[in-house]
Design an enzyme around this catalytic site. Structure first.
Site, short mmCIF file in Angstrom:
data_model
loop_
_atom_site.label_atom_id
_atom_site.label_comp_id
_atom_site.label_asym_id
_atom_site.label_seq_id
_atom_site.Cartn_x
_atom_site.Cartn_y
_atom_site.Cartn_z
N SER A 242 0.86 -1.17 0.00
CA SER A 242 0.00 0.00 0.00
C SER A 242 0.91 1.23 0.00
O SER A 242 2.01 1.20 -0.56
CB SER A 242 -0.93 -0.03 1.21
OG SER A 242 -1.80 1.08 1.23
N TYR B 120 -4.51 7.56 -7.19
CA TYR B 120 -3.45 6.76 -6.57
C TYR B 120 -3.80 6.43 -5.13
O TYR B 120 -3.65 5.28 -4.69
CB TYR B 120 -2.12 7.53 -6.63
CG TYR B 120 -0.96 6.74 -6.05
CD1 TYR B 120 -0.56 5.53 -6.61
CD2 TYR B 120 -0.26 7.23 -4.94
CE1 TYR B 120 0.51 4.82 -6.08
CE2 TYR B 120 0.81 6.53 -4.42
CZ TYR B 120 1.19 5.32 -4.98
OH TYR B 120 2.24 4.62 -4.45
N LYS C 67 -4.29 2.72 -3.47
CA LYS C 67 -3.51 2.26 -2.33
C LYS C 67 -4.40 1.89 -1.14
O LYS C 67 -4.08 0.97 -0.37
CB LYS C 67 -2.49 3.33 -1.93
CG LYS C 67 -1.40 3.57 -2.97
CD LYS C 67 -0.44 2.40 -3.08
CE LYS C 67 -0.67 1.50 -4.24
NZ LYS C 67 0.33 0.39 -4.32
#
Length: 317
Positions: free
Chosen positions: A155, A182, A186
């Site tokens: 992550s 993004y 994650k």
């Protein structure tokens, strides 16, 4: 043997005195940066490693040091393009046909803050590559993980930027922002580990997500100038506020993945979010430097994401 580690611990310090002979690992993203270092450290301590990469020629060139470190262990490559479900299925089928087991799978590959784009199957590029590709791949090869094995999902502290919008994960209706996309991907990586851990702990398999820290690698190679400016401003703000943000070396950045996959107590890390070779504290405010937001560990949202992901890839696990 396990020791007391922290933010500056390196992979070789994690594995100091540890013999991994007879152990077998799979690491995605071995054409640069953290993936190469993760594979090198494992192989150097006797493990056999299968490295997955989209560009095999690039991976061959990047992993000479991995092969040079091999003693009783070995290193092999397999082609895997996480932005293509056909490639994911082909790679998984090849491993299943081979039949050899893995002590841990480390889902390390990823892309960051890219301009808006789509995978071969039409998914938002970052969500499709970072989450859905790994979701399909890891679930397909889950029978190859030994009882008592581990799954490590990379992550990032950037999960603080955004929760995953389960109603619009592919930004079909939401205006696209590279950092929001993004961050959402994650968060998805962390939630995947939560639900994978719940589903597989009956076999003793434990899953955890990892924040490697801020590292200067190829991960940001697709960033626009605007995205780079946003990142620089966020880092400057953290440093000015006294959060003590500091970039890590690649061996320091890969250390938490290696720790989670090998020497950490599985009962301590299962279903958790890890950083600096330890379990991260839960924090309520945004701070990409450290800590995990509650939504990234929410068990109910992890189940919902699993169901959504199954529907998107067209397979149930």
């Amino acid at each position: 043997m396990a020791g007391v580690f922290g933010a500056t611990t390196t992979t070789d310090e994690v594995l100091d005195g540890v013999d991994l002979t007879g152990k077998r690992y799979l690491v995605t993203g071995v054409s640069a940066g953290l993936g190469v270092e993760t594979a090198r450290a494992l192989v150097a301590h006797g493990a056999s490693v299968v490295g997955a990469a989209r560009d095999l020629a690039k991976a061959e060139a990047a992993t000479g040091e991995v092969r040079a470190a091999a003693g009783p262990g070995s290193f092999d490559l397999i082609e895997l393009d996480l932005a293509s479900l056909a490639s994911v299925r082909a790679a998984a089928d090849r491993l299943l046909a081979d039949g050899r087991r893995f002590d841990a799978v480390i889902a390390n590959a990823g892309i960051m803050a890219t301009p808006e784009g789509r995978t071969a199957d039409g998914f938002e590029l970052q969500f499709g590559t970072n989450h859905l590709g790994h979701f399909l791949f890891v679930n397909r090869i889950a029978p190859l993980i030994v009882d008592g094995g581990r799954f490590v999902s990379l992550s990032s502290g950037a999960h603080h930027f955004s929760d995953i919008d389960l109603d619009d994960p592919n930004f079909e209706h939401t205006p696209y922002d590279p950092w929001q996309a993004y961050g959402a991907a994650k968060t998805a990586n962390a939630l995947f580990a939560v639900e994978f851990d719940r589903r597989h702990r009956g076999r003793g398999i434990r899953a955890a997500s990892v924040h490697p820290g801020g590292i200067n690698t190829e991960l940001g190679r697709y960033m626009s100038e605007e995205a780079q400016a946003t990142l620089s401003a966020a880092v400057a703000q953290m440093q000015a506020s006294g959060q003590g943000f500091a970039f890590k070396s690649v061996p320091q950045g890969a250390a938490t993945s290696v720790w989670a996959a090998t020497v950490a107590d599985p009962a301590d890390i299962g279903g958790r979010y890890l950083e600096d070779c330890g379990v991260a504290a839960t924090v309520e405010t945004q701070s990409v430097g450290s800590g995990v937001r509650p939504y990234a560990l929410d068990a109910d949202r992890a189940k919902l994401l699993w169901d959504k992901s199954e529907a998107l890839v067209g397979e149930s696990f």
